[in-house]
Design an enzyme around this catalytic site. Structure first.
Site, PDB file in Angstrom:
ATOM      1  N   LEU A 168       9.992 -20.686  -3.151  1.00  0.00           N
ATOM      2  CA  LEU A 168       8.932 -19.869  -2.556  1.00  0.00           C
ATOM      3  C   LEU A 168       7.637 -19.932  -3.384  1.00  0.00           C
ATOM      4  O   LEU A 168       7.687 -19.920  -4.614  1.00  0.00           O
ATOM      5  CB  LEU A 168       9.416 -18.408  -2.517  1.00  0.00           C
ATOM      6  CG  LEU A 168       8.393 -17.389  -2.039  1.00  0.00           C
ATOM      7  CD1 LEU A 168       8.677 -17.010  -0.591  1.00  0.00           C
ATOM      8  CD2 LEU A 168       8.429 -16.127  -2.883  1.00  0.00           C
TER       9      LEU A 168
ATOM     10  N   ASP B 269       0.828  -1.214   0.000  1.00  0.00           N
ATOM     11  CA  ASP B 269       0.000   0.000   0.000  1.00  0.00           C
ATOM     12  C   ASP B 269       0.862   1.263   0.000  1.00  0.00           C
ATOM     13  O   ASP B 269       1.967   1.270   0.530  1.00  0.00           O
ATOM     14  CB  ASP B 269      -0.916  -0.022   1.245  1.00  0.00           C
ATOM     15  CG  ASP B 269      -2.052   0.976   1.118  1.00  0.00           C
ATOM     16  OD1 ASP B 269      -2.329   1.451  -0.004  1.00  0.00           O
ATOM     17  OD2 ASP B 269      -2.670   1.291   2.158  1.00  0.00           O
TER      18      ASP B 269
ATOM     19  N   HIS C 120       2.209   3.140  -8.986  1.00  0.00           N
ATOM     20  CA  HIS C 120       2.056   1.692  -9.197  1.00  0.00           C
ATOM     21  C   HIS C 120       3.262   1.143  -9.945  1.00  0.00           C
ATOM     22  O   HIS C 120       3.781   0.076  -9.614  1.00  0.00           O
ATOM     23  CB  HIS C 120       0.772   1.391  -9.975  1.00  0.00           C
ATOM     24  CG  HIS C 120      -0.478   1.830  -9.267  1.00  0.00           C
ATOM     25  ND1 HIS C 120      -0.692   1.561  -7.926  1.00  0.00           N
ATOM     26  CD2 HIS C 120      -1.570   2.523  -9.689  1.00  0.00           C
ATOM     27  CE1 HIS C 120      -1.872   2.067  -7.574  1.00  0.00           C
ATOM     28  NE2 HIS C 120      -2.413   2.655  -8.619  1.00  0.00           N
TER      29      HIS C 120
HETATM   30  C1  IPE Z   1      -5.497  -2.615  -0.062  1.00  0.00           C
HETATM   31  O1  IPE Z   1      -5.130  -1.301  -0.217  1.00  0.00           O
HETATM   32  C2  IPE Z   1      -5.507  -3.324  -1.378  1.00  0.00           C
HETATM   33  C3  IPE Z   1      -4.217  -3.489  -2.032  1.00  0.00           C
HETATM   34  C4  IPE Z   1      -3.060  -3.143  -1.558  1.00  0.00           C
HETATM   35  C5  IPE Z   1      -4.272  -4.120  -3.325  1.00  0.00           C
HETATM   36  P1  IPE Z   1      -6.212  -0.138  -0.407  1.00  0.00           P
HETATM   37  O2  IPE Z   1      -5.435   1.122  -0.551  1.00  0.00           O
HETATM   38  O3  IPE Z   1      -7.141  -0.474  -1.498  1.00  0.00           O
HETATM   39  O4  IPE Z   1      -7.007  -0.192   0.961  1.00  0.00           O
HETATM   40  P2  IPE Z   1      -7.871   0.916   1.707  1.00  0.00           P
HETATM   41  O5  IPE Z   1      -8.832   1.463   0.704  1.00  0.00           O
HETATM   42  O6  IPE Z   1      -6.917   1.957   2.178  1.00  0.00           O
HETATM   43  O7  IPE Z   1      -8.512   0.184   2.825  1.00  0.00           O
HETATM   44  C1  IPE Z   2      -1.656   0.233  -3.278  1.00  0.00           C
HETATM   45  O1  IPE Z   2      -1.412   1.598  -3.357  1.00  0.00           O
HETATM   46  C2  IPE Z   2      -1.869  -0.393  -4.621  1.00  0.00           C
HETATM   47  C3  IPE Z   2      -3.253  -0.825  -4.891  1.00  0.00           C
HETATM   48  C4  IPE Z   2      -4.246  -0.724  -4.092  1.00  0.00           C
HETATM   49  C5  IPE Z   2      -3.492  -1.422  -6.183  1.00  0.00           C
HETATM   50  P1  IPE Z   2      -2.584   2.647  -3.370  1.00  0.00           P
HETATM   51  O2  IPE Z   2      -2.987   2.892  -4.776  1.00  0.00           O
HETATM   52  O3  IPE Z   2      -3.681   2.218  -2.483  1.00  0.00           O
HETATM   53  O4  IPE Z   2      -1.855   3.923  -2.795  1.00  0.00           O
HETATM   54  P2  IPE Z   2      -2.430   4.944  -1.716  1.00  0.00           P
HETATM   55  O5  IPE Z   2      -2.881   4.146  -0.545  1.00  0.00           O
HETATM   56  O6  IPE Z   2      -3.554   5.678  -2.377  1.00  0.00           O
HETATM   57  O7  IPE Z   2      -1.271   5.823  -1.394  1.00  0.00           O
HETATM   58 MG    MG Z   3      -4.027   2.494  -0.510  1.00  0.00          MG
END
Ligand code: IPE
Ligand code: IPE
Ligand code: MG
Length: 251
Positions: free
Chosen positions: A136, A25, A42
């Site tokens: 793994l 995240d 990403h």
């Molecule tokens: C969780 O992260 C999903 C992934 C990392 C793929 P999100 O950014 O979507 O989660 P929330 O919305 O903060 O809970």
């Molecule tokens: C996690 O990073 C990746 C996915 C959920 C696909 P985010 O896109 O949620 O990044 P933030 O949390 O908005 O910084």
């Molecule tokens: Mg996020």
């Protein structure tokens, strides 16, 4: 520096988790802090994943499950969703030979409805290609939701009950486990989330019922093997009791 070098060894750990659940995240925040678009964040996350996979192999971890796209992520803008779908496909295609060299077995955990058929194809191809690998196991959670996984399992069990294959009243934890997306996945030992968010966001709910939770403030694109090793070292200091109790020595 090579991403993975069989000669390089991780530090010695007291305990190595058998299964790490990884919530990657913070990509969007990482990018926005630099005046970039979320998609750039990403893109920057790809190398962090490879770093962590290499670090996990070096540490002797046998299972790593990475949250790449949740069933809730469909709420994002159509542009971001489209990017993430295409990107998941590309990364798998681009990196599968390298992961093959690392003896990594790739699995997919997630549900079919809504997921792009081309992404499913790519995931299935990677599963097939790496099926005999013995190192793994990297499970990619794509279109994954913990509650949905349980709902899908319950529906499969209900069908078997209706077909007379399972007797009502005889359902156990094992019956449910057998119907999860990847039934072989062991319970999660270490649940690790980057970016400072303190929640599980519907990840591996069943498998994490006794996991140790660890939250790192580092945004995902800045994550690397040393961060992973720090987490494994901290995990080693946790006392897991699984409901049991022990008297502290009386002075
Ligand atoms: C969780 O992260 C999903 C992934 C990392 C793929 P999100 O950014 O979507 O989660 P929330 O919305 O903060 O809970
Ligand atoms: C996690 O990073 C990746 C996915 C959920 C696909 P985010 O896109 O949620 O990044 P933030 O949390 O908005 O910084
Ligand atoms: Mg996020």
């Amino acid at each position: 520096m090579k991403l993975y070098d069989p000669q390089r060894k991780a530090p010695q750990f007291d305990k190595v988790p058998r299964h790490i659940a990884l919530v990657m995240d913070g990509n969007g925040r990482w990018a926005n802090k630099r005046g970039l678009t979320r998609t750039e964040g990403h893109k920057a996350g790809e190398i962090a994943l490879l770093e962590v996979v290499a670090g996990a192999i070096e540490a002797g971890v046998s299972n790593l499950t990475a949250y790449a796209f949740s069933t809730e992520n469909w709420k994002r803008s159509p542009e971001e969703v489209r990017f993430l779908m295409g990107y998941n496909k590309e990364v798998l295609r681009r990196r599968r030979d390298l992961l093959m060299e690392w003896n990594v077995r790739i699995r997919w955990a997630g549900r079919v409805p809504r997921l792009w058929p081309s992404v499913i194809e790519e995931l299935k191809l990677a599963e097939k290609l790496t099926a005999k690998n013995t190192g793994l196991t990297l499970t990619m959670a794509v279109n994954y939701g913990g509650r949905q996984e349980i709902v899908d399992a319950v529906n499969k069990i209900a069908l078997k009950v209706a077909q007379g294959k399972i007797r009502p009243g005889s359902i156990t934890e094992r019956t449910i486990e057998k119907e999860l997306y990847v039934p072989e996945l062991p319970d999660v030992d270490l649940f690790l989330r980057s970016s400072g968010e303190l929640r599980s966001s519907n990840f591996l709910m069943w498998q994490s019922s006794y996991a140790e939770y660890l939250f790192s403030p580092t945004l995902w694109p800045d994550f690397n093997r040393e961060e992973l090793w720090k987490a494994i070292a901290e995990f080693g200091g946790r006392q897991r009791r699984f409901g049991s109790a022990e008297d502290a020595p009386l002075n």
